[in-house]
Enzyme design. Structure first.
Site, PDB file in Angstrom:
ATOM      1  N   CYS A  87      -4.632  -1.394  -2.075  1.00 27.75           N
ATOM      2  CA  CYS A  87      -4.794  -0.142  -1.800  1.00 27.75           C
ATOM      3  C   CYS A  87      -5.613   0.037  -3.195  1.00 27.75           C
ATOM      4  O   CYS A  87      -5.223  -0.390  -4.212  1.00 27.75           O
ATOM      5  CB  CYS A  87      -3.389   0.405  -2.429  1.00 27.75           C
ATOM      6  SG  CYS A  87      -3.525   2.236  -2.829  1.00 27.75           S
TER       7      CYS A  87
ATOM      8  N   ASP B 133       0.806  -1.159  -0.038  1.00 26.59           N
ATOM      9  CA  ASP B 133       0.029   0.059   0.044  1.00 26.59           C
ATOM     10  C   ASP B 133       1.069   1.147   0.105  1.00 26.59           C
ATOM     11  O   ASP B 133       1.985   1.153   0.235  1.00 26.59           O
ATOM     12  CB  ASP B 133      -0.779  -0.011   1.369  1.00 26.59           C
ATOM     13  CG  ASP B 133      -1.704   1.298   1.451  1.00 26.59           C
ATOM     14  OD1 ASP B 133      -2.310   1.498   0.526  1.00 26.59           O
ATOM     15  OD2 ASP B 133      -2.049   1.804   2.492  1.00 26.59           O
ATOM     16  N   SER B 134       0.219   2.394  -0.157  1.00 29.57           N
ATOM     17  CA  SER B 134       0.997   3.718  -0.146  1.00 29.57           C
ATOM     18  C   SER B 134       1.492   3.898   1.475  1.00 29.57           C
ATOM     19  O   SER B 134       2.723   4.637   1.860  1.00 29.57           O
ATOM     20  CB  SER B 134      -0.063   4.790  -0.456  1.00 29.57           C
ATOM     21  OG  SER B 134      -0.836   4.954   0.390  1.00 29.57           O
TER      22      SER B 134
ATOM     23  N   GLU C 281      -2.248   7.999   8.304  1.00 28.47           N
ATOM     24  CA  GLU C 281      -0.624   7.903   8.442  1.00 28.47           C
ATOM     25  C   GLU C 281       0.072   8.478   9.535  1.00 28.47           C
ATOM     26  O   GLU C 281       1.238   7.782  10.054  1.00 28.47           O
ATOM     27  CB  GLU C 281      -0.143   8.318   7.117  1.00 28.47           C
ATOM     28  CG  GLU C 281       0.757   7.767   6.434  1.00 28.47           C
ATOM     29  CD  GLU C 281       0.843   6.367   6.087  1.00 28.47           C
ATOM     30  OE1 GLU C 281       1.951   5.608   6.157  1.00 28.47           O
ATOM     31  OE2 GLU C 281      -0.431   5.708   5.540  1.00 28.47           O
TER      32      GLU C 281
ATOM     33  N   CYS D  17     -10.890   3.197   0.430  1.00 25.40           N
ATOM     34  CA  CYS D  17      -9.738   3.378   0.628  1.00 25.40           C
ATOM     35  C   CYS D  17      -9.315   2.502   1.825  1.00 25.40           C
ATOM     36  O   CYS D  17      -9.836   2.440   2.753  1.00 25.40           O
ATOM     37  CB  CYS D  17      -9.425   4.477   0.824  1.00 25.40           C
ATOM     38  SG  CYS D  17      -7.871   5.209   1.632  1.00 25.40           S
TER      39      CYS D  17
ATOM     40  N   HIS E 243      -6.963   2.757   4.051  1.00 28.54           N
ATOM     41  CA  HIS E 243      -6.907   3.525   5.181  1.00 28.54           C
ATOM     42  C   HIS E 243      -7.968   3.722   5.902  1.00 28.54           C
ATOM     43  O   HIS E 243      -8.030   3.839   7.308  1.00 28.54           O
ATOM     44  CB  HIS E 243      -6.161   4.774   4.894  1.00 28.54           C
ATOM     45  CG  HIS E 243      -4.764   4.794   4.498  1.00 28.54           C
ATOM     46  ND1 HIS E 243      -4.227   4.382   3.593  1.00 28.54           N
ATOM     47  CD2 HIS E 243      -3.829   5.381   5.322  1.00 28.54           C
ATOM     48  CE1 HIS E 243      -2.895   4.474   3.362  1.00 28.54           C
ATOM     49  NE2 HIS E 243      -2.421   5.233   4.538  1.00 28.54           N
TER      50      HIS E 243
HETATM   51  N1  DGL Z   1      -4.798   3.171   0.970  1.00 28.53           N
HETATM   52  C1  DGL Z   1      -4.889   3.745  -0.235  1.00 28.53           C
HETATM   53  C2  DGL Z   1      -6.175   3.251  -0.802  1.00 28.53           C
HETATM   54  O1  DGL Z   1      -6.931   2.406  -0.676  1.00 28.53           O
HETATM   55  C3  DGL Z   1      -4.483   4.983  -0.571  1.00 28.53           C
HETATM   56  C4  DGL Z   1      -4.504   6.237   0.168  1.00 28.53           C
HETATM   57  C5  DGL Z   1      -3.288   7.082  -0.103  1.00 28.53           C
HETATM   58  O2  DGL Z   1      -2.180   6.992  -0.254  1.00 28.53           O
HETATM   59  O3  DGL Z   1      -3.807   8.459  -0.669  1.00 28.53           O
HETATM   60  O4  DGL Z   1      -6.791   3.985  -1.803  1.00 28.53           O
END
Ligand code: DGL
Length: 253
Positions: free
Chosen positions: A69, A6-7, A148, A180, A182
């Site tokens: 992600c 993931d990011s 984050e 997302c 996150h």
């Molecule tokens: N966790 C990511 C997603 O599922 C991306 C969040 C990000 O880096 O902007 O989209």
């Protein structure tokens, strides 16, 4: 070895489901912490990062990849599959289909990063699965960054959550898709605002089941976990208990 990325920390919500479903599998989790967030980046930038991470994980012996992600999946999963034709790739996409099947009001919402919200892939998913259901797409800039930074109790975030969710509920939305990874860590905050008026839809468990179907012999490893990051790998380890994932830490090698 199964590679998950993931990011940043968001994909840990998917990793938790993977570990539950495949307790004996070995995982490398890669967080692209030097480049988070992805949500405000261009398709080219995201593709470039996804391909670099794919190379990293393949060179560390990963035989199966999970793109934990939504943003990376929407913009770069095809490029990743093309770059590694011999490695199965599981992506994460917003749960439009289950939400559209479950809704009683005929109105659902998708919370996503700006990149996912603007992606053709999301439009395609909506066309394919939402039929006559009305879909409200809500980009939520800044939410992933709060996760984050582990600022889950920040009053400014709580206020923004309320500002974005209340109008959706007023429109009669009864299913809210977490588009997302996150945002899974914001589920307690979201549930507080939503109450009994709507249900949150998270696909982490479904992604884990799909990974299990493809895992074959990879399901039978030693139950180990390695954490890799493009910046500050030590923060990743420290984040696990803060995200209520302390149980995963016992697998760290
Ligand atoms: N966790 C990511 C997603 O599922 C991306 C969040 C990000 O880096 O902007 O989209």
């Amino acid at each position: 070895m199964i590679g998950v990325f993931d990011s940043g920390l968001g994909g840990l919500s998917v990793l938790a489901a993977l570990v539950d479903t495949l307790p004996d599998a070995d995982f490398i989790y890669f967080a692209d912490t030097a480049h988070v967030p992805y949500g405000n980046k261009s398709e080219e930038q995201i593709q470039c990062r996804v391909l670099a991470i794919g190379e990293h994980l393949a060179s560390h012996g990963c035989d199966l990849l999970v793109v934990a992600c939504n943003t990376a999946t929407a913009t770069a999963v095809q490029a990743l599959r093309t770059a590694h034709p011999g490695i199965p790739v599981v992506g994460v996409e917003p749960g439009i289909k289950p939400a559209a099947q479950q809704t009683r009001s005929g109105r659902i919402a998708v919370l996503a990063t700006e990149a996912t919200a603007n992606s053709q892939r999301l439009q395609q998913l909506i066309r394919q699965h939402a039929g006559k259901v009305e879909v409200f797409v809500e980009p939520c800039p800044g939410w992933a960054t709060h996760v984050e930074m582990l600022q889950l109790d920040d009053p400014a975030l709580a206020a923004d959550v309320r500002t974005r969710i209340e109008p959706l509920l007023e429109k009669g939305v009864d299913r809210i898709v977490l588009g997302c990874t996150h945002y899974s860590f914001l589920a307690p905050l979201l549930s507080e605002v939503v109450g009994a008026r709507a249900e949150l839809v998270d696909v982490a468990a479904a992604v884990a089941r799909q990974t299990q179907r493809l895992a074959g012999r990879l399901a039978h490893g030693s139950g180990r976990l390695q954490l890799h990051a493009s910046a500050h790998p030590e923060r990743l380890r420290a984040a696990l208990p803060r995200l209520h994932l302390g149980h995963i830490a016992v697998r760290l090698t």
